[in-house]
Design a protein around this motif. Structure first.
Motif, PDB file in Angstrom:
ATOM      1  N   THR A   4     -33.089 -94.199 -17.647  1.00  0.00           N
ATOM      2  CA  THR A   4     -33.213 -92.746 -17.825  1.00  0.00           C
ATOM      3  C   THR A   4     -33.922 -92.107 -16.631  1.00  0.00           C
ATOM      4  O   THR A   4     -33.492 -91.063 -16.122  1.00  0.00           O
ATOM      5  CB  THR A   4     -33.984 -92.439 -19.114  1.00  0.00           C
ATOM      6  N   GLU A   5     -35.009 -92.755 -16.193  1.00  0.00           N
ATOM      7  CA  GLU A   5     -35.724 -92.234 -15.023  1.00  0.00           C
ATOM      8  C   GLU A   5     -34.845 -92.239 -13.780  1.00  0.00           C
ATOM      9  O   GLU A   5     -34.869 -91.299 -12.975  1.00  0.00           O
ATOM     10  CB  GLU A   5     -36.984 -93.072 -14.780  1.00  0.00           C
ATOM     11  N   LEU A   6     -34.071 -93.301 -13.611  1.00  0.00           N
ATOM     12  CA  LEU A   6     -33.180 -93.388 -12.453  1.00  0.00           C
ATOM     13  C   LEU A   6     -32.136 -92.282 -12.493  1.00  0.00           C
ATOM     14  O   LEU A   6     -31.869 -91.619 -11.479  1.00  0.00           O
ATOM     15  CB  LEU A   6     -32.500 -94.760 -12.418  1.00  0.00           C
ATOM     16  N   VAL A   7     -31.538 -92.067 -13.667  1.00  0.00           N
ATOM     17  CA  VAL A   7     -30.520 -91.017 -13.792  1.00  0.00           C
ATOM     18  C   VAL A   7     -31.126 -89.647 -13.515  1.00  0.00           C
ATOM     19  O   VAL A   7     -30.518 -88.804 -12.846  1.00  0.00           O
ATOM     20  CB  VAL A   7     -29.880 -91.067 -15.195  1.00  0.00           C
ATOM     21  N   GLU A   8     -32.348 -89.410 -14.032  1.00  0.00           N
ATOM     22  CA  GLU A   8     -33.003 -88.126 -13.780  1.00  0.00           C
ATOM     23  C   GLU A   8     -33.288 -87.940 -12.295  1.00  0.00           C
ATOM     24  O   GLU A   8     -33.122 -86.832 -11.751  1.00  0.00           O
ATOM     25  CB  GLU A   8     -34.297 -88.044 -14.591  1.00  0.00           C
ATOM     26  N   ASP A   9     -33.732 -89.018 -11.633  1.00  0.00           N
ATOM     27  CA  ASP A   9     -33.961 -88.926 -10.198  1.00  0.00           C
ATOM     28  C   ASP A   9     -32.672 -88.601  -9.452  1.00  0.00           C
ATOM     29  O   ASP A   9     -32.658 -87.777  -8.512  1.00  0.00           O
ATOM     30  CB  ASP A   9     -34.543 -90.236  -9.653  1.00  0.00           C
ATOM     31  N   LEU A  10     -31.587 -89.237  -9.865  1.00  0.00           N
ATOM     32  CA  LEU A  10     -30.306 -88.988  -9.203  1.00  0.00           C
ATOM     33  C   LEU A  10     -29.828 -87.558  -9.439  1.00  0.00           C
ATOM     34  O   LEU A  10     -29.262 -86.921  -8.541  1.00  0.00           O
ATOM     35  CB  LEU A  10     -29.255 -89.981  -9.689  1.00  0.00           C
ATOM     36  N   LEU A  11     -30.045 -87.044 -10.645  1.00  0.00           N
ATOM     37  CA  LEU A  11     -29.654 -85.663 -10.926  1.00  0.00           C
ATOM     38  C   LEU A  11     -30.468 -84.679 -10.075  1.00  0.00           C
ATOM     39  O   LEU A  11     -29.922 -83.718  -9.526  1.00  0.00           O
ATOM     40  CB  LEU A  11     -29.848 -85.352 -12.418  1.00  0.00           C
ATOM     41  N   ASP A  12     -31.778 -84.933  -9.987  1.00  0.00           N
ATOM     42  CA  ASP A  12     -32.614 -84.072  -9.150  1.00  0.00           C
ATOM     43  C   ASP A  12     -32.207 -84.175  -7.681  1.00  0.00           C
ATOM     44  O   ASP A  12     -32.176 -83.168  -6.954  1.00  0.00           O
ATOM     45  CB  ASP A  12     -34.089 -84.451  -9.308  1.00  0.00           C
ATOM     46  N   PHE A  13     -31.936 -85.400  -7.246  1.00  0.00           N
ATOM     47  CA  PHE A  13     -31.494 -85.602  -5.861  1.00  0.00           C
ATOM     48  C   PHE A  13     -30.208 -84.821  -5.587  1.00  0.00           C
ATOM     49  O   PHE A  13     -30.065 -84.170  -4.549  1.00  0.00           O
ATOM     50  CB  PHE A  13     -31.270 -87.097  -5.617  1.00  0.00           C
ATOM     51  N   SER A  14     -29.264 -84.871  -6.532  1.00  0.00           N
ATOM     52  CA  SER A  14     -28.004 -84.140  -6.368  1.00  0.00           C
ATOM     53  C   SER A  14     -28.239 -82.640  -6.303  1.00  0.00           C
ATOM     54  O   SER A  14     -27.642 -81.938  -5.484  1.00  0.00           O
ATOM     55  CB  SER A  14     -27.061 -84.479  -7.533  1.00  0.00           C
ATOM     56  N   LYS A  15     -29.135 -82.129  -7.148  1.00  0.00           N
ATOM     57  CA  LYS A  15     -29.427 -80.689  -7.144  1.00  0.00           C
ATOM     58  C   LYS A  15     -30.055 -80.254  -5.823  1.00  0.00           C
ATOM     59  O   LYS A  15     -29.731 -79.200  -5.271  1.00  0.00           O
ATOM     60  CB  LYS A  15     -30.353 -80.334  -8.306  1.00  0.00           C
ATOM     61  N   LEU A  16     -30.983 -81.078  -5.322  1.00  0.00           N
ATOM     62  CA  LEU A  16     -31.631 -80.734  -4.066  1.00  0.00           C
ATOM     63  C   LEU A  16     -30.662 -80.794  -2.896  1.00  0.00           C
ATOM     64  O   LEU A  16     -30.704 -79.960  -1.987  1.00  0.00           O
ATOM     65  CB  LEU A  16     -32.824 -81.677  -3.817  1.00  0.00           C
ATOM     66  N   GLN A  17     -29.782 -81.795  -2.908  1.00  0.00           N
ATOM     67  CA  GLN A  17     -28.799 -81.911  -1.824  1.00  0.00           C
ATOM     68  C   GLN A  17     -27.837 -80.738  -1.809  1.00  0.00           C
ATOM     69  O   GLN A  17     -27.429 -80.267  -0.754  1.00  0.00           O
ATOM     70  CB  GLN A  17     -28.017 -83.221  -1.960  1.00  0.00           C
ATOM     71  N   SER A  18     -27.450 -80.280  -2.992  1.00  0.00           N
ATOM     72  CA  SER A  18     -26.517 -79.147  -3.089  1.00  0.00           C
ATOM     73  C   SER A  18     -27.241 -77.810  -3.149  1.00  0.00           C
ATOM     74  O   SER A  18     -26.598 -76.770  -3.290  1.00  0.00           O
ATOM     75  CB  SER A  18     -25.627 -79.304  -4.323  1.00  0.00           C
ATOM     76  N   ARG A  19     -28.585 -77.843  -3.051  1.00  0.00           N
ATOM     77  CA  ARG A  19     -29.405 -76.641  -3.064  1.00  0.00           C
ATOM     78  C   ARG A  19     -29.152 -75.801  -4.308  1.00  0.00           C
ATOM     79  O   ARG A  19     -29.000 -74.575  -4.261  1.00  0.00           O
ATOM     80  CB  ARG A  19     -29.193 -75.804  -1.795  1.00  0.00           C
ATOM     81  N   LYS A  20     -29.093 -76.470  -5.462  1.00  0.00           N
ATOM     82  CA  LYS A  20     -28.848 -75.796  -6.735  1.00  0.00           C
ATOM     83  C   LYS A  20     -30.008 -75.966  -7.715  1.00  0.00           C
ATOM     84  O   LYS A  20     -29.847 -75.702  -8.905  1.00  0.00           O
ATOM     85  CB  LYS A  20     -27.556 -76.318  -7.367  1.00  0.00           C
ATOM     86  N   MET A  21     -31.148 -76.425  -7.221  1.00  0.00           N
ATOM     87  CA  MET A  21     -32.303 -76.566  -8.112  1.00  0.00           C
ATOM     88  C   MET A  21     -33.013 -75.220  -8.208  1.00  0.00           C
ATOM     89  O   MET A  21     -33.597 -74.743  -7.239  1.00  0.00           O
ATOM     90  CB  MET A  21     -33.275 -77.638  -7.601  1.00  0.00           C
ATOM     91  N   ASN A  22     -32.962 -74.602  -9.363  1.00  0.00           N
ATOM     92  CA  ASN A  22     -33.610 -73.318  -9.583  1.00  0.00           C
ATOM     93  C   ASN A  22     -34.995 -73.533 -10.176  1.00  0.00           C
ATOM     94  O   ASN A  22     -35.193 -74.404 -11.037  1.00  0.00           O
ATOM     95  CB  ASN A  22     -32.779 -72.443 -10.520  1.00  0.00           C
ATOM     96  N   LEU A  23     -35.945 -72.739  -9.739  1.00  0.00           N
ATOM     97  CA  LEU A  23     -37.322 -72.833 -10.227  1.00  0.00           C
ATOM     98  C   LEU A  23     -37.626 -71.629 -11.116  1.00  0.00           C
ATOM     99  O   LEU A  23     -37.343 -70.487 -10.743  1.00  0.00           O
ATOM    100  CB  LEU A  23     -38.300 -72.865  -9.048  1.00  0.00           C
TER     101      LEU A  23
END
Length: 495
Positions: free
Chosen positions: A320-339
């Motif tokens: 679960t932690e790995l998947v969450e890290d990968l999801l966050d990594f994908s959001k940051l790479q695509s610049r779609k992480m909203n705060l």
């Protein structure tokens, strides 16, 4: 009949008409071909314009000077004879003209009656030759016209000007002055030929220089194309040479930068596949192994069942932690992480993190302490994301600290910043790895499990909040990670 001809025609220039032929089939229809053709068209147009202006100027100079001189002679003679030879008869006036005429070896003079017949000429003949050129017709109308053409009897090229002969303001005949233009024609033709040859040479040299310059301009582009082809075949080590400090040189630098970034991306992709494959294999193997063991074993064996389910739960949490890290990594790479920015107290976030780890560090008997700033540390931030950063930092500190060690979280105010420090007494980080520890998928020489994304993601989240993350470490002594956030509202931010 001749006129004196100036011989200093060199001062009129030495350009020529476009007469240079370029063999199109000898050149490739690329950038060099277009450059040479475009330069050639421009050069041809310039040379043609200057040739036309030059040749017009030459003709005006030679023919204009001759015409002006002849016209002035005819005007002066006609005015004199009209004033002082006031004979009622044209024949008497013509006889007076030729009897009192000053010798002129250049011009040929004729007196013509109203029937366009020549009464007398410079040779003294009156053969009744009929003349009806435009200058004669203009003179009978009281106008002045300079005519250039062929003599009808001899076929010689001449310039002629006619002036009216008057008696009591009545036109009774015409006084005509003519001069041979053969030598003028020859001189103008010679100058024209020289100008054409010179213009052709200018265009030929210009095309040759254009070819050389175009080749020099295109050569670096060809080299860039060759490097691009190597990159397309997977050779990202190919580099473009910067020959000159111009736009193409900047393009070469940009190309090399792009090559390095592609190589980094390729390396990142390989690291990603390698890291994720490794991190997935271990928990999946454990889950599968214990699942098969429990299915084939005795379900009434409570101790074995509890051990298996404990492993499965722990490995599932790792996945679960790995998947969450990968999801966050994908959001940051695509610049779609909203705060979701809000005003919050950093001290309160630290207390929540301590409560989360109050039971997790009991297995290793690590002492977790918190030292807080007395006054609230209010910042603008996303509570969940800041908690994620601090959880990751504390988790790493506990992971790399041996049993009986200590992890301390400290909050403090420094000028216009709110700081959180996470200190541990763990194994530390070697100096050669410290500069790379926040790179994506980098795990160093540690045998601990993990995706290598935690610190990278934490650093980017902190930067999205306008802050920074610093790491200090002494191998064998411990590590300190400091997170700094700007105090006060900063508005909404997004990746």
């Amino acid at each position: 009949m001749t006129l004196p001809i100036p011989s200093t025609f060199e001062r009129f220039g030495d350009t020529g008409i476009c007469g240079f032929g370029m063999r199109k089939t000898a050149m490739k229809k690329g950038i060099k071909y277009r450059l040479v053709v475009n330069f050639g068209i421009i050069i041809c147009l310039i040379v043609i314009v200057f040739e036309m202006l030059f040749l017009i100027s030459v003709q005006k100079y030679y023919y204009g000077n001759a015409s002006e001189t002849l016209n002035r002679q005819a005007q002066m003679a006609a005015s004199y004879y009209n004033r002082y030879a006031a004979f009622p008869s044209l024949k008497e006036k013509a006889r007076y003209i030729f009897e009192n005429r000053v010798g002129d070896k250049f011009s040929f003079v004729e007196v013509i009656d109203r029937q366009r017949n020549v009464l007398l000429n410079s040779y003294g003949f009156s053969g009744g030759v009929h003349e009806n050129t435009p200058d004669i017709s203009a003179a009978f109308k009281g106008e002045v016209h300079v005519w250039r053409g062929k003599d009808p009897e001899t076929g010689e090229s001449i310039i002629a000007v006619s002036r009216p002969l008057k008696t009591e303001d009545r036109i009774i005949g015409v006084l005509r002055y003519a001069v041979s233009a053969e030598q003028l024609d020859s001189t103008v033709a010679r100058i024209t030929a020289i100008a054409l040859i010179t213009g052709g040479l200018v265009i030929a040299v210009s095309f040759a220089l254009s070819h050389v310059l175009a080749k020099r301009m295109v050569q670096p582009i060809k080299e860039l194309t060759a490097v691009a082809e190597q990159m397309a075949r997977g050779n990202f080590q190919a580099k473009a040479s910067r020959v000159r400090d111009d736009e193409i040189g900047i393009l070469a630098d940009t190309f090399n930068y792009m090559s390095r970034e592609i190589a980094k991306t390729e390396e990142l992709k390989n690291d990603f596949i390698s890291s994720v494959s490794h991190e997935l294999r271990t928990p999946l193997t454990s889950i599968k192994g214990w699942g098969e063991t429990l299915l084939s074993g005795d379900l009434n064996d409570r101790e074995e069942l509890q051990s298996g389910l404990s492993v499965i739960s722990r490995e599932t949490e790792r996945l679960t932690e790995l998947v969450e890290d990968l999801l966050d990594f994908s959001k940051l790479q695509s610049r779609k992480m909203n705060l979701r920015m809000e005003r919050l107290d950093l001290n309160r976030v630290v207390e929540d993190v301590r409560e989360q780890f109050s039971f997790k560090n009991e297995e290793k008997a690590i002492r977790l302490t918190v030292r807080r700033e007395e006054e609230p540390l209010e910042i603008e931030g996303d509570s969940d994301r800041i908690t994620q950063v601090l959880v990751n930092l504390v988790h790493n500190a506990i992971k790399y600290t041996p049993s009986g060690g200590k992890v301390e979280i400290t909050t403090r105010r420094r000028k216009e910043e709110a700081c959180v420090e996470v200190d541990d007494t763990g194994m530390g980080i070697p100096s050669e790895e410290l500069s790379r520890i926040t790179e994506k998928f980098y795990k160093g020489k540690s045998n601990q499990s993990g995706s290598g994304l935690g610190l990278s993601i934490s650093k980017e989240i902190v930067q999205l909040h306008g802050g920074r993350l610093d790491i200090w470490s002494d191998p064998g002594t411990g590590t300190r990670v400091t997170v700094r956030f700007p105090l006060g509202p900063k508005g909404e931010r997004s990746a």
